[in-house]
Design an enzyme around this catalytic site. Structure first.
Site, PDB file in Angstrom:
ATOM      1  N   VAL A   1       3.044  17.771  -1.009  1.00  0.00           N
ATOM      2  CA  VAL A   1       3.655  19.129  -0.299  1.00  0.00           C
ATOM      3  C   VAL A   1       3.662  20.146  -0.961  1.00  0.00           C
ATOM      4  O   VAL A   1       4.149  21.222  -0.724  1.00  0.00           O
ATOM      5  CB  VAL A   1       4.833  18.502   0.109  1.00  0.00           C
TER       6      VAL A   1
ATOM      7  N   THR B   1       5.093  20.021  -7.414  1.00  0.00           N
ATOM      8  CA  THR B   1       5.152  20.406  -8.668  1.00  0.00           C
ATOM      9  C   THR B   1       4.604  22.024  -8.865  1.00  0.00           C
ATOM     10  O   THR B   1       4.940  22.781  -9.838  1.00  0.00           O
ATOM     11  CB  THR B   1       3.592  19.931  -9.145  1.00  0.00           C
TER      12      THR B   1
ATOM     13  N   LYS C   1      10.064  15.220 -15.100  1.00  0.00           N
ATOM     14  CA  LYS C   1       9.559  14.163 -14.149  1.00  0.00           C
ATOM     15  C   LYS C   1       9.551  12.775 -14.306  1.00  0.00           C
ATOM     16  O   LYS C   1       9.066  12.355 -15.382  1.00  0.00           O
ATOM     17  CB  LYS C   1       8.026  14.378 -13.865  1.00  0.00           C
TER      18      LYS C   1
ATOM     19  N   ASP D   1       1.695  16.324 -13.789  1.00  0.00           N
ATOM     20  CA  ASP D   1       2.885  17.301 -13.517  1.00  0.00           C
ATOM     21  C   ASP D   1       3.452  17.720 -14.480  1.00  0.00           C
ATOM     22  O   ASP D   1       3.590  18.985 -14.780  1.00  0.00           O
ATOM     23  CB  ASP D   1       3.934  16.712 -12.606  1.00  0.00           C
TER      24      ASP D   1
ATOM     25  N   ASN E   1       7.091  25.457   2.027  1.00  0.00           N
ATOM     26  CA  ASN E   1       6.059  25.866   1.051  1.00  0.00           C
ATOM     27  C   ASN E   1       4.790  26.026   1.932  1.00  0.00           C
ATOM     28  O   ASN E   1       4.532  25.836   3.099  1.00  0.00           O
ATOM     29  CB  ASN E   1       5.786  24.575   0.143  1.00  0.00           C
ATOM     30  N   ARG E   2       3.777  26.783   1.283  1.00  0.00           N
ATOM     31  CA  ARG E   2       2.674  27.393   1.649  1.00  0.00           C
ATOM     32  C   ARG E   2       2.760  27.830   3.065  1.00  0.00           C
ATOM     33  O   ARG E   2       2.011  27.900   3.995  1.00  0.00           O
ATOM     34  CB  ARG E   2       1.628  25.940   2.054  1.00  0.00           C
TER      35      ARG E   2
ATOM     36  N   THR F   1      -0.368  30.049  -3.635  1.00  0.00           N
ATOM     37  CA  THR F   1      -1.115  31.299  -4.412  1.00  0.00           C
ATOM     38  C   THR F   1      -1.142  30.932  -5.867  1.00  0.00           C
ATOM     39  O   THR F   1      -0.438  30.199  -6.493  1.00  0.00           O
ATOM     40  CB  THR F   1      -0.529  32.711  -4.090  1.00  0.00           C
TER      41      THR F   1
END
Length: 224
Positions: free
Chosen positions: A13, A16, A37, A51, A172-173, A204
């Site tokens: 999703v 990271t 992590k 990550d 996100n996104r 981005t």
């Protein structure tokens, strides 16, 4: 500063990328923030944590810093990866590594493995139990697009069932030109989950770090 546990509605999703950009944004403002992590599945060919490698793009670890406690080669759920390698995930070890980072730095941002319901040891100990053991408020990363109403609402309901202290949601996104449905999602999610949307960030390669600092500020407001 209070630490943050970043979890997600599902794998891939964008947790990271979000955590890395947040660390970069805070460090540029003089906050000694580090990412951690606890468990990584799917080691690189060089047997490093993918990550943690991303974190190192914006943070050069100091002596003694452990950015990943458990690293497994199989790219499967942590409980299965540990079993396949005949190893045991010990929460006490994760707590020790977190406490060390907490003493050495201003802020520790912990990134979970996969989605919130992922088991770490078995059906009785997973991401929710680790979040509660660490005593950290949670930030849920969800996808901004189609399906997020169902995924995010169900994840928050599960968190409440597990007594997890989720404080906010990041979409996100988030597209530059969102459809009517995507524009409506934040309002509906706040109604279905009872949690605030503390940020909407696009996908981005050149993130606007001011957006991430704004997310952090909004998150801090939920702790008051």
């Amino acid at each position: 500063m209070p630490g943050i546990f970043v979890t997600g509605t599902h794998s891939n999703v964008g947790k990271t990328s979000f955590v890395t950009s947040l660390i970069q944004a805070l460090r540029e403002k003089g906050i000694d923030a580090v990412a951690y992590k606890p468990v990584q599945c799917g080691a690189t060919e060089a047997e490093t944590s993918p990550d943690a490698d991303r974190y190192r793009e914006v943070y050069d670890p100091e002596l003694g810093d452990v950015l990943c406690t458990y690293l497994f080669k199989p790219k499967v759920s942590p409980h299965l990866a540990a079993s396949m390698e005949d190893r045991l995930i010990e929460p006490e070890r994760i707590l020790r590594d977190y406490e060390f980072l907490e003493k050495m730095h201003d802020l520790v941002i912990v990134e979970g493995s996969g989605g919130l319901a992922v088991p770490l040891i078995d059906e009785h100990y997973g991401i929710p139990e680790l979040m509660n053991d660490l005593g950290l408020p949670g930030l849920l990363v969800a996808d901004a697009g189609v399906g997020t109403l169902n995924q995010t609402t169900m994840t928050v309901a599960y968190a409440k069932q597990k007594n997890v202290d989720l404080r906010g949601i990041v979409l996100n996104r988030y597209p530059d030109f969102p459809s009517v449905g995507v524009r409506h999602n934040p309002e509906m999610l706040e109604r279905t989950t009872g949690l605030p949307i503390v940020g909407k960030v696009p996908e981005t390669e050149d993130p606007d770090l001011s957006l991430y600092r704004s997310v952090y500020s909004e998150f801090l407001e939920t702790l008051k």
